[in-house]
Design a protein around this motif. Sequence first.
Motif: not given
Length: 148
Positions: A8-13, A116-118
């Motif tokens: 989604l954000g391209n900053i975590c997963r 999962p989205d962390p």
Amino acid sequence: MKILMVCLGNICRSPLAHGILKQKAANSRLNWIVESAGTGDWHVGQAPDRRAIAIAKKYGVDISGQRARHFDPKFFNEYDLIFVMDRQNYADVCAQAINEGDLNKVKLFLGDDVVPDPYFDDNLFDPVFQMIDQRCTEVITEGTNTLV
Ligand code: 4NP
């Protein structure tokens, strides 16, 4: 082989998947290009989330130089394979496809499961790293057998 990791954000997963697969591919002497993008544009130009940078660093992967990008439909032509982290990402990317060839490139990274989205749970970063790392090892094995 050009592979795009999408969340989604391209900053975590997806930065984790990007950094881990890129490192494993290089270690296996696979001539792959691995990049990432997000279906949302809020974080474009930003470095990965500090918690993602930290968990990657803990396991020997440096993702601090990455910068978030927004998924663009032109990416269907630029990449051979588009791995998405969850079902919403899948729906959002597929909605931008213009033909069957585009759609066929989009795969849930974990097959039947989702990462999962962390973002709202600090405790998820370690297990998310582990599940991505394990799957990246499988992708490398599949790649050395068939994908290249
Ligand atoms: P990601 O996590 O999709 O794994 O990068 C998120 C990052 C940011 C937001 C949501 C999820 N956000 O709402 O800004």
